[in-house]
Design an enzyme around this catalytic site. Structure first.
Site, short mmCIF file in Angstrom:
data_model
loop_
_atom_site.label_atom_id
_atom_site.label_comp_id
_atom_site.label_asym_id
_atom_site.label_seq_id
_atom_site.Cartn_x
_atom_site.Cartn_y
_atom_site.Cartn_z
N LYS A 13 -29.79 17.96 -10.86
CA LYS A 13 -30.97 18.68 -10.37
C LYS A 13 -32.27 17.95 -10.71
CE LYS A 13 -30.14 22.42 -12.68
NZ LYS A 13 -29.06 21.90 -13.52
N ARG A 150 -23.38 24.45 -23.43
CA ARG A 150 -24.39 24.68 -22.40
C ARG A 150 -23.74 25.08 -21.08
NH1 ARG A 150 -27.73 19.90 -21.37
NH2 ARG A 150 -29.09 21.34 -20.27
#
Length: 193
Positions: A13, A150
């Protein structure tokens, strides 16, 4: 254009956001950067955030959305923005949508980076090894154990946003495992530019 990028950590991203900023001439907005800037500027919402952070608490969704509401009023964001890392939960998405609606704005695209999680972990391990081989410090989040934590947090908190935006007809997907230039091409096709 007002764009949200979704996908797990390591999906690409950030890399694509940098390319979109250059191509579209709109800023990438980071909630962390915005929080720090609002605190430093002493804005009313920044002072509220500082008080919360000084207590060691997490900044509430309404404060984060308030900071974003202020930020998108700045001249560089008038023609749009790219959000990467926000919203993180459906509750944040709902609050963000309500804020946009009050301002008479709407999202142009929500782009989800689809990835193979096992391959993603391999990608992170490889990146850490290459960084180490160059004698450079390895990023904390490139540690496979930290990365898996995460990834779990993403799966539990943020992945439900896919269904939220799909139900609204706003979600588009790209294969985040493709080479960088191919992902860029797919995003250009989605955005029509």
């Amino acid at each position: 254009m007002r764009i949200i990028l979704l996908g797990p950590p390591g999906a690409g991203k950030g890399t694509q956001a940098v390319r979109m900023v250059e191509r579209l001439g709109i800023p990438q907005l980071s909630t962390g950067d915005m929080l720090r800037a609002a605190v430093a500027a002493g804005t009313p919402i920044g002072l509220k955030a500082k008080e919360i952070m000084d207590r060691g608490d997490l900044v509430s969704d309404d404060v984060v959305v308030g900071i974003i509401a202020d930020r998108i009023e700045e001249p560089d964001a008038r023609n749009g923005f790219i959000l990467d890392g926000f919203p993180r939960t459906v509750a944040q998405a709902e609050a963000f949508d309500a804020m946009l609606q009050k301002k008479g704005l709407k999202l142009d695209a929500v782009i989800e980076f689809k990835v193979n999680e096992a391959e993603l972990v391999e990608r992170i391990v490889k990146r850490a090894k290459e960084t180490e081989a160059r004698g450079e410090p390895v990023r904390k989040d490139d540690n496979p154990d930290v990365f898996k934590t995460r990834l779990d947090a993403y799966r539990n908190q943020t992945a439900p946003l896919s269904a939220y935006y799909a139900q609204k007809g706003q979600l588009k997907a790209v294969d985040g495992m493709r080479p960088i230039d191919e992902v860029t091409g797919a995003i250009k096709t989605i955005l029509g530019r």
